[in-house]
Design a protein around this motif. Sequence first.
Motif, mmCIF file in Angstrom:
data_model
loop_
_atom_site.group_PDB
_atom_site.id
_atom_site.type_symbol
_atom_site.label_atom_id
_atom_site.label_comp_id
_atom_site.label_asym_id
_atom_site.label_seq_id
_atom_site.Cartn_x
_atom_site.Cartn_y
_atom_site.Cartn_z
ATOM 1 N N GLY A 1 0.501 -1.202 0.082
ATOM 2 C CA GLY A 1 0.322 0.216 -0.174
ATOM 3 C C GLY A 1 1.054 1.358 0.071
ATOM 4 N N LEU A 2 2.231 1.067 0.891
ATOM 5 C CA LEU A 2 3.047 2.571 0.718
ATOM 6 C C LEU A 2 3.917 2.851 -0.394
ATOM 7 N N VAL A 3 3.998 1.515 -1.112
ATOM 8 C CA VAL A 3 4.540 1.716 -2.059
ATOM 9 C C VAL A 3 3.822 2.418 -3.356
ATOM 10 N N ALA A 4 2.205 1.327 -3.175
ATOM 11 C CA ALA A 4 1.202 1.634 -4.520
ATOM 12 C C ALA A 4 1.271 3.543 -4.201
ATOM 13 N N ARG A 5 1.206 4.207 -3.220
ATOM 14 C CA ARG A 5 0.558 5.248 -2.942
ATOM 15 C C ARG A 5 1.799 6.743 -3.265
ATOM 16 N N HIS A 6 3.175 6.111 -2.924
ATOM 17 C CA HIS A 6 4.156 6.779 -3.738
ATOM 18 C C HIS A 6 4.202 6.633 -5.006
ATOM 19 N N THR A 7 3.948 6.151 -5.448
ATOM 20 C CA THR A 7 3.857 5.472 -6.901
ATOM 21 C C THR A 7 2.556 6.163 -8.309
ATOM 22 N N GLY A 8 1.949 6.257 -6.945
ATOM 23 C CA GLY A 8 0.547 7.101 -7.529
ATOM 24 C C GLY A 8 -0.187 6.295 -7.858
ATOM 25 N N ALA B 1 9.169 4.361 5.448
ATOM 26 C CA ALA B 1 8.398 5.530 4.678
ATOM 27 C C ALA B 1 9.461 6.956 4.310
ATOM 28 N N ASP B 2 10.406 7.398 5.628
ATOM 29 C CA ASP B 2 11.647 8.541 5.034
ATOM 30 C C ASP B 2 12.254 8.109 3.593
ATOM 31 N N TRP B 3 12.505 6.513 3.824
ATOM 32 C CA TRP B 3 13.955 6.145 2.288
ATOM 33 C C TRP B 3 12.925 6.730 0.941
ATOM 34 N N LEU B 4 11.368 6.137 1.434
ATOM 35 C CA LEU B 4 10.797 6.632 -0.206
ATOM 36 C C LEU B 4 9.847 7.456 -0.130
ATOM 37 N N ALA B 5 10.317 8.445 0.895
ATOM 38 C CA ALA B 5 9.802 10.014 0.374
ATOM 39 C C ALA B 5 10.925 10.869 -0.195
ATOM 40 N N ARG B 6 12.164 10.021 -0.369
ATOM 41 C CA ARG B 6 13.515 10.530 -1.643
ATOM 42 C C ARG B 6 13.399 10.255 -1.966
ATOM 43 N N GLN B 7 12.389 8.981 -2.873
ATOM 44 C CA GLN B 7 12.842 7.828 -3.722
ATOM 45 C C GLN B 7 12.182 8.978 -5.327
ATOM 46 N N PRO B 8 12.289 8.616 -6.507
ATOM 47 C CA PRO B 8 11.233 9.345 -7.654
ATOM 48 C C PRO B 8 10.319 8.321 -7.366
ATOM 49 N N ARG B 9 8.799 9.035 -8.324
ATOM 50 C CA ARG B 9 7.360 8.660 -8.173
ATOM 51 C C ARG B 9 8.519 7.570 -8.804
#
Length: 256
Positions: free
Chosen positions: A198-205, A243-251
Amino acid sequence: MRIVVTGGSGNLGREVMAALASLGHDAVSASRRTGVDLRTGAGLPASLAGADAVVHTADTLKPWEFREVTIGGTRRLGEAVASLDRPPHVIYISIVGVDHHPYAYYRAKYAAEMALRDLSIPVTILRATQFHSLAAALAGMRIGPVGLGVRGMAIQPVDIAWVGRRLAELASGPVPGSFARAPDLAGPDRFDAREIAGLVARHTGKSAPRRLDLPPIGATLRAFAEGVVLPGPNAEVGGARFADWLARQPRVLPRR
Ligand SMILES: NC(=O)c1ccc[n+]([C@@H]2O[C@H](COP(=O)([O-])OP(=O)(O)OC[C@H]3O[C@@H](n4cnc5c(N)ncnc54)[C@H](OP(=O)(O)O)[C@@H]3O)[C@@H](O)[C@H]2O)c1
């Protein structure tokens, strides 16, 4: 100190090289692009000349190379170290749970640990859980709109930069008399497959996928479902949160 980093050009190796440089050490990468091939041992003796320590991160994910690179390459490295008048301290990065997991790559990592144990050289094994990038890649596995996972599996991913720093500290710290294990490393958050997907899906839109969580059939899926790759109570927990690592990644997440 002169510290050789096998695979210093890889994802983890680059973190180790940077951490060693920030500690003021002379860090030297050894891999095929610098003329060192673990499959044959070519270039190994020259690369080890004058080394005070070796951080061994080079490896392959090609199953047909596990025997020659993961196991044979680690043994060749250990033997080259053992042949020196003053054998440097070897620090080997391994994975939490490899001694109890039937997955072929994990079995190869454990065999590599044992190959180092059998040589009379100073060795420290550092096991870590899955890096954030690998956890994100696993969490993003889909067939079309359906997210794939293993029923019951949890993961506690770890920050690669923290692992790199710990390897650098071990390389510049006290040398063990023979074979030693450092405390395992794991990140602060434990996720089940659904949460992290769910976190990854939200990050990638993307919308959170419908799930197909496979029943843990067979020894390998069962070991994942039973938590063999999760840290035990004596593991050290730290580094950046997922979550902090994910926020620093490109979409579009980089491939691991
Ligand atoms: N990914 C994870 O979640 C995770 C978790 C815990 C531990 N680890 C461990 O961390 C280590 C590094 O992983 P990584 O993701 O950083 O790997 P990576 O990015 O794929 O880097 C692999 C390195 O190994 C070198 N290499 C490959 N084959 C070689 C050969 N035959 N001879 C010499 N060098 C060779 C490559 O350089 P050249 O192409 O120049 O040869 C490259 O520098 C591995 O030991 C892995 O088991 C990974």
